[in-house]
Scaffold this motif. Structure first.
Motif, PDB file in Angstrom:
ATOM      1  N   ILE A 169       0.587  -7.356   6.317  1.00  0.00           N
ATOM      2  CA  ILE A 169       1.132  -6.674   5.134  1.00  0.00           C
ATOM      3  C   ILE A 169      -0.007  -6.153   4.265  1.00  0.00           C
ATOM      4  CG2 ILE A 169       2.493  -6.986   3.022  1.00  0.00           C
ATOM      5  CD1 ILE A 169       4.085  -9.152   4.646  1.00  0.00           C
ATOM      6  N   VAL A 170      -1.033  -6.987   4.071  1.00  0.00           N
ATOM      7  CA  VAL A 170      -2.194  -6.583   3.272  1.00  0.00           C
ATOM      8  C   VAL A 170      -2.878  -5.374   3.919  1.00  0.00           C
ATOM      9  CG1 VAL A 170      -4.483  -7.312   2.485  1.00  0.00           C
ATOM     10  CG2 VAL A 170      -2.552  -8.884   2.315  1.00  0.00           C
ATOM     11  N   ILE A 171      -2.985  -5.390   5.227  1.00  0.00           N
ATOM     12  CA  ILE A 171      -3.626  -4.269   5.941  1.00  0.00           C
ATOM     13  C   ILE A 171      -2.819  -2.978   5.746  1.00  0.00           C
ATOM     14  CG2 ILE A 171      -4.208  -3.366   8.229  1.00  0.00           C
ATOM     15  CD1 ILE A 171      -4.853  -6.328   9.007  1.00  0.00           C
ATOM     16  N   VAL A 172      -1.501  -3.072   5.895  1.00  0.00           N
ATOM     17  CA  VAL A 172      -0.648  -1.891   5.732  1.00  0.00           C
ATOM     18  C   VAL A 172      -0.747  -1.357   4.305  1.00  0.00           C
ATOM     19  CG1 VAL A 172       1.759  -1.104   5.680  1.00  0.00           C
ATOM     20  CG2 VAL A 172       0.927  -2.466   7.605  1.00  0.00           C
ATOM     21  N   VAL A 173      -0.707  -2.249   3.316  1.00  0.00           N
ATOM     22  CA  VAL A 173      -0.818  -1.812   1.918  1.00  0.00           C
ATOM     23  C   VAL A 173      -2.153  -1.106   1.704  1.00  0.00           C
ATOM     24  CG1 VAL A 173      -1.060  -2.629  -0.462  1.00  0.00           C
ATOM     25  CG2 VAL A 173       0.777  -3.513   0.983  1.00  0.00           C
ATOM     26  N   ASN A 174      -3.232  -1.665   2.236  1.00  0.00           N
ATOM     27  CA  ASN A 174      -4.549  -1.047   2.099  1.00  0.00           C
ATOM     28  C   ASN A 174      -4.569   0.347   2.732  1.00  0.00           C
ATOM     29  OD1 ASN A 174      -7.902  -1.838   3.333  1.00  0.00           O
ATOM     30  ND2 ASN A 174      -7.261  -0.295   1.911  1.00  0.00           N
ATOM     31  N   LEU A 175      -4.059   0.462   3.941  1.00  0.00           N
ATOM     32  CA  LEU A 175      -4.096   1.749   4.638  1.00  0.00           C
ATOM     33  C   LEU A 175      -3.192   2.792   3.981  1.00  0.00           C
ATOM     34  CD1 LEU A 175      -4.193   0.517   8.336  1.00  0.00           C
ATOM     35  CD2 LEU A 175      -6.101   1.341   6.924  1.00  0.00           C
ATOM     36  N   MET A 176      -2.132   2.353   3.320  1.00  0.00           N
ATOM     37  CA  MET A 176      -1.230   3.296   2.651  1.00  0.00           C
ATOM     38  C   MET A 176      -1.760   3.720   1.280  1.00  0.00           C
ATOM     39  SD  MET A 176       2.494   1.750   3.684  1.00  0.00           S
ATOM     40  CE  MET A 176       3.412   2.939   2.733  1.00  0.00           C
ATOM     41  N   THR A 177      -2.452   2.835   0.591  1.00  0.00           N
ATOM     42  CA  THR A 177      -2.881   3.141  -0.772  1.00  0.00           C
ATOM     43  C   THR A 177      -4.291   3.705  -0.855  1.00  0.00           C
ATOM     44  OG1 THR A 177      -3.603   0.857  -1.127  1.00  0.00           O
ATOM     45  CG2 THR A 177      -1.343   1.428  -1.786  1.00  0.00           C
ATOM     46  N   SER A 178      -5.198   3.186  -0.067  1.00  0.00           N
ATOM     47  CA  SER A 178      -6.586   3.677  -0.115  1.00  0.00           C
ATOM     48  C   SER A 178      -7.230   3.569   1.267  1.00  0.00           C
ATOM     49  CB  SER A 178      -7.395   2.894  -1.152  1.00  0.00           C
ATOM     50  OG  SER A 178      -7.344   1.515  -0.855  1.00  0.00           O
ATOM     51  N   PRO A 179      -6.846   4.485   2.157  1.00  0.00           N
ATOM     52  CA  PRO A 179      -7.365   4.412   3.532  1.00  0.00           C
ATOM     53  C   PRO A 179      -8.872   4.661   3.640  1.00  0.00           C
ATOM     54  CG  PRO A 179      -6.074   6.416   3.214  1.00  0.00           C
ATOM     55  CD  PRO A 179      -5.931   5.605   1.971  1.00  0.00           C
ATOM     56  N   GLY A 180      -9.475   5.209   2.595  1.00  0.00           N
ATOM     57  CA  GLY A 180     -10.908   5.470   2.638  1.00  0.00           C
ATOM     58  C   GLY A 180     -11.758   4.221   2.457  1.00  0.00           C
ATOM     59  N   TYR A 181     -11.193   3.177   1.885  1.00  0.00           N
ATOM     60  CA  TYR A 181     -11.943   1.936   1.652  1.00  0.00           C
ATOM     61  C   TYR A 181     -11.168   0.771   2.247  1.00  0.00           C
ATOM     62  CZ  TYR A 181     -14.255  -1.935  -0.721  1.00  0.00           C
ATOM     63  OH  TYR A 181     -14.923  -3.105  -0.985  1.00  0.00           O
TER      64      TYR A 181
END
Length: 100
Positions: free
Chosen positions: A37-49
């Protein structure tokens, strides 16, 4: 010096050990279910970092330390260390009381 445990004490120790193992597996399960879930949230909100890596590593290290403690793998802070430290503290307390 090994002390003789009664059946009730052995049962209590075994019960405590099973509880510790169960808590470790619960910790592992939460880690495995939460991090996607944390990975998906990261990739959806700030895929550059890829900040999720910090979460995975930090929590992963805590999980590893938890597992090492539960399964008595580290050379430090194991049962023998605990018993030695308890005796040391009791001895210091005994010496302190004799000086009072």
């Amino acid at each position: 010096m090994e002390k003789d445990f009664t059946e009730a004490e052995r049962y209590y120790d075994a019960q405590k050990r099973v509880k510790e193992i169960k808590e470790f597996y619960e910790h592992l399960t939460v880690y495995l279910l939460t991090n996607p879930i944390v990975i998906v949230v990261n990739l959806m909100t700030s895929p550059g970092y890829m900040w999720f890596l910090w979460c995975l590593m930090g929590w992963g290290m805590a999980l590893i330390l938890h597992g090492l403690r539960v399964f008595s793998l580290p050379p430090f802070f194991n049962k023998k260390w605990e018993e030695r430290k308890i005796r040391e503290i009791l001895e210091k307390e005994k010496i302190r009381k004799t000086w009072e």
